[in-house]
Design a protein around this motif. Structure first.
Motif, PDB file in Angstrom:
ATOM      1  N   ARG A 241     -12.659 -21.851  76.538  1.00  0.00           N
ATOM      2  CA  ARG A 241     -12.579 -22.473  77.290  1.00  0.00           C
ATOM      3  C   ARG A 241     -13.391 -23.558  76.525  1.00  0.00           C
ATOM      4  NH1 ARG A 241     -17.982 -19.641  79.474  1.00  0.00           N
ATOM      5  NH2 ARG A 241     -17.439 -19.118  77.813  1.00  0.00           N
ATOM      6  N   GLY A 242     -12.603 -23.663  75.280  1.00  0.00           N
ATOM      7  CA  GLY A 242     -13.624 -25.615  74.702  1.00  0.00           C
ATOM      8  C   GLY A 242     -14.615 -24.921  74.155  1.00  0.00           C
TER       9      GLY A 242
ATOM     10  N   VAL B 190       0.445 -31.807  70.167  1.00  0.00           N
ATOM     11  CA  VAL B 190      -0.889 -29.934  70.696  1.00  0.00           C
ATOM     12  C   VAL B 190       0.143 -29.371  70.954  1.00  0.00           C
ATOM     13  CG1 VAL B 190      -2.530 -30.230  72.163  1.00  0.00           C
ATOM     14  CG2 VAL B 190      -2.308 -31.831  71.161  1.00  0.00           C
TER      15      VAL B 190
ATOM     16  N   ARG C 220      -4.539 -25.895  72.151  1.00  0.00           N
ATOM     17  CA  ARG C 220      -4.889 -26.970  73.211  1.00  0.00           C
ATOM     18  C   ARG C 220      -6.241 -26.491  73.109  1.00  0.00           C
ATOM     19  NH1 ARG C 220      -6.618 -28.284  78.226  1.00  0.00           N
ATOM     20  NH2 ARG C 220      -6.244 -29.842  78.869  1.00  0.00           N
ATOM     21  N   PRO C 221      -7.269 -25.717  72.889  1.00  0.00           N
ATOM     22  CA  PRO C 221      -8.403 -25.612  73.431  1.00  0.00           C
ATOM     23  C   PRO C 221      -9.535 -25.945  72.044  1.00  0.00           C
ATOM     24  CG  PRO C 221      -7.756 -23.208  73.849  1.00  0.00           C
ATOM     25  CD  PRO C 221      -6.358 -24.584  73.059  1.00  0.00           C
TER      26      PRO C 221
ATOM     27  N   GLU D  69      -8.329 -28.290  70.491  1.00  0.00           N
ATOM     28  CA  GLU D  69      -7.469 -30.122  70.116  1.00  0.00           C
ATOM     29  C   GLU D  69      -8.784 -30.645  71.149  1.00  0.00           C
ATOM     30  OE1 GLU D  69      -6.307 -31.399  67.626  1.00  0.00           O
ATOM     31  OE2 GLU D  69      -5.112 -29.317  67.120  1.00  0.00           O
ATOM     32  N   ARG D  70      -9.036 -29.664  72.105  1.00  0.00           N
ATOM     33  CA  ARG D  70      -9.976 -30.513  73.466  1.00  0.00           C
ATOM     34  C   ARG D  70     -11.267 -30.857  72.901  1.00  0.00           C
ATOM     35  NH1 ARG D  70      -8.990 -26.767  78.424  1.00  0.00           N
ATOM     36  NH2 ARG D  70     -10.279 -25.323  76.648  1.00  0.00           N
ATOM     37  N   THR D  71     -11.400 -29.361  71.903  1.00  0.00           N
ATOM     38  CA  THR D  71     -12.763 -29.581  71.365  1.00  0.00           C
ATOM     39  C   THR D  71     -13.635 -30.651  70.593  1.00  0.00           C
ATOM     40  OG1 THR D  71     -13.321 -26.942  72.015  1.00  0.00           O
ATOM     41  CG2 THR D  71     -15.071 -28.165  70.381  1.00  0.00           C
TER      42      THR D  71
ATOM     43  N   ALA E 166     -11.778 -33.632  70.561  1.00  0.00           N
ATOM     44  CA  ALA E 166     -11.855 -34.421  71.102  1.00  0.00           C
ATOM     45  C   ALA E 166     -13.362 -35.076  72.062  1.00  0.00           C
ATOM     46  CB  ALA E 166     -11.036 -34.388  72.471  1.00  0.00           C
ATOM     47  N   TRP E 167     -13.776 -33.747  72.825  1.00  0.00           N
ATOM     48  CA  TRP E 167     -15.455 -34.054  73.329  1.00  0.00           C
ATOM     49  C   TRP E 167     -16.556 -33.958  72.115  1.00  0.00           C
ATOM     50  CZ3 TRP E 167     -15.058 -28.274  75.817  1.00  0.00           C
ATOM     51  CH2 TRP E 167     -14.388 -28.381  76.722  1.00  0.00           C
TER      52      TRP E 167
END
Length: 150
Positions: A26-27, A98, A103-104, A106-108, A110-111
């Protein structure tokens, strides 16, 4: 910045650091490690996986980038009893892309970079940088909880 946090990355002198994290699907941040830029992903990966194993002892499958191939896979399997799957990009890909299974993470990142204190890391110690990353992730998670409570 002290000399210990400076280094070379790809033959180029940089005054930056690398941030290494373990995130769930879930990141959400599980473990963080901040190193000098000269530390390779393979070297940092061993320490990061040891931290992940100590704090989250039930973790078994872990996905990592192509820089973590080689002896780190053997260390994870033989010593830490973690199944480390290396996600590689294809040779015909040009530029940044990506990868679906990364992806999880990379998304983390970014957050986390949305937090102003992480957009420009001016700290002098790596342990303080790690604490700031944990604090920023706490803000991300508390915003999610506040949205759900409404």
């Amino acid at each position: 910045m002290p000399a210990a946090s400076r280094g070379f990355d790809g033959g180029k002198k940089v005054n930056d650091r690398k941030r290494h994290i373990v995130a769930d699907t879930r990141g959400l941040l599980l473990t963080v490690l901040v190193t000098a830029a000269c530390v390779t992903d393979r070297e940092a990966g061993g320490t990061l996986l040891e931290r992940a194993r100590q704090r989250h002892w039930r973790i078994t499958p872990v996905r990592a980038g192509g820089g973590c191939a080689g002896s780190l896979v053997d260390l994870a399997r033989d010593v830490l009893r973690i199944a480390l799957n290396v996600v590689r990009r294809t040779d015909d890909t040009a530029g940044f892309m990506v990868l679906p299974k990364r992806r999880p993470v990379e998304r983390t990142f970014a957050w986390l970079v949305r937090s102003r204190c992480l957009a420009r890391d001016c700290g002098t110690r790596t342990d303080i940088s790690e604490a700031v990353i944990r604090w920023s992730m706490t803000m991300v998670m508390s915003r999610r909880l506040a949205r759900r409570a409404r």
